[in-house]
Design an enzyme around this catalytic site. Sequence first.
Site, short mmCIF file in Angstrom:
data_model
loop_
_atom_site.label_atom_id
_atom_site.label_comp_id
_atom_site.label_asym_id
_atom_site.label_seq_id
_atom_site.Cartn_x
_atom_site.Cartn_y
_atom_site.Cartn_z
N GLY A 90 34.80 8.69 -21.05
CA GLY A 90 34.05 7.45 -21.56
C GLY A 90 33.61 7.78 -22.99
O GLY A 90 32.94 8.63 -23.18
N GLY A 108 33.29 3.56 -11.69
CA GLY A 108 34.26 3.00 -10.80
C GLY A 108 34.20 1.36 -11.05
O GLY A 108 33.94 0.98 -12.18
N TYR A 163 45.78 13.37 -15.17
CA TYR A 163 45.53 13.09 -16.63
C TYR A 163 44.09 13.01 -16.82
O TYR A 163 43.60 13.66 -18.01
CB TYR A 163 46.05 11.89 -16.95
N ASP A 176 52.54 13.94 -19.51
CA ASP A 176 52.01 13.65 -18.17
C ASP A 176 52.21 12.37 -17.61
O ASP A 176 52.26 12.03 -16.40
CB ASP A 176 50.27 14.10 -18.38
N CYS A 185 45.40 -1.21 -11.68
CA CYS A 185 44.75 -0.40 -10.77
C CYS A 185 43.39 -1.31 -10.79
O CYS A 185 42.95 -1.89 -11.69
CB CYS A 185 44.14 0.95 -11.27
#
Length: 497
Positions: free
Chosen positions: A43, A121, A286, A390, A426
């Site tokens: 982050g 999360g 990743y 990747d 996601c």
Amino acid sequence: MAEAEGLQEACGVFGVVAGGEWPTTLDVAHTTAFALVGLQHRGQESAGIVTSYGDDPHKIFCHKEMGLVNTVFDDHALSRLKGNLAIGHNRYSTAGGSQLVNCQPFVVDTMHGLIAVAHNGELVNAKMLREKVLQRGVGLSTKSDSELMTQLLCLSPPESEESGPDWPARIRQFMSESQTSYCVLLYFGDKIYAFRDPYGNRPLCLGKLMGSPGGRISDSQNDNAECDGYVVSSESCVFTCIGAAYHREVLPGEIVEISRSGFKSVCVVPRAEERKAAFCIFEYVYFARPDSIFEGQMVYNARFRCGEMLAKELPVKADLVSTVPESATPAALGFSKQAGIPYVEVLCKNRYVGRTFIQPSLRLRQIGVAKKFGPLTENFRGKRVVLIDDSIVRGNTMAPIVGLLKQSGAKEVHVRVASPPIKYPCYMGINIPTKEELIANKLSLDKLSVYLGADSVGYLSVDGLVTAVQEGIPKKTKGTGHCTACLTANYPVELEW
């Protein structure tokens, strides 16, 4: 290269409690800042630290701002962060915007004293939980899931609390209402509570401050070994730089109490209906640093095996194997070993150029790539190159790189991707573009080759990725499982809107 294309991790969390007698000589603020630098890849929007002496529940020290850790925490800021314990946070926004009000740790004043919460999360049922909190008359100042979680933890649990707040009971209550996705550090009084959702979707591990940074660190597996303090982190990669030794992972659904006396496992909350764990497999692909340890194995080794598996599944005749620096380097080395083709660097990365933002035209994208990478032309002129990456998200960065190599003399460029095509969004803490933006949903492999200007393109299969990851997990490691929802649409829980 996924970062430049829009694939972003959510956050990094870190906590430390000084061991032994208090007040401590351990500088918990500097220790936390050093750790957050090591977690900067998780982050880059904001950073924050909360410290406390642990003797007054109504007094803490807090500093948080937008920006990178080294910018936010200068000597003056760190000198004001006193105490015996601390929690820290790096943020990349998924739920909630990129604003100072969303910076963590979140601090809330309760009838029992101040609490601070750092969260990594995204709550899959945030809408329902938000309605519950608002119906209780509690106001929310942000759209962040983390503030919502903090307020939920402040609500009284069903059990009575005759002798002060029962934080494990409150955490269990929260877990019963939201099964994923979160790793959380909760500070109150003289303790930190670390807990992980029952699916173990995001990483969290424990360590002990055993020696000087960079020096020899003794075995932390001995619970009775003396140490300077106890730490908890999103990734173990930070432990070496702060003189800590890896102890173990926080188990899925586990609540761990961290005090000056050490770690205490309070309980493990089970998953619903005996479902399998769902650790995000893209941590291996990743997001994580290659020197971090997950599920008993180093991330680097898992990526290396992905490269080996890729060479088995998609062989190609070529003169050399290379990579887009630098997250795919382990996979490229694995491909090279398995294929018997030498690994050679073809690009030199300018490390002082920031993120390459998405540009509206091909010419501007090419300029952005040329600014970030320089071709090592003598290494590949007239040769057939296998270029390992990747992941490919939108495809708008790979095309200029392939063009740069061909313009600089590469005879052929074959793109191989050490993960399967990303096809689905996601909802558990990773900022993936919309389904419509994902290039795997737009183009077939043949059309993708044309779009990228490559002679061929190939992805690692889902089975190949899962096999490569699971082969390195020690047999004694129990209850493992991986989330592949962005690849297969098999989400670990039912999504609630």
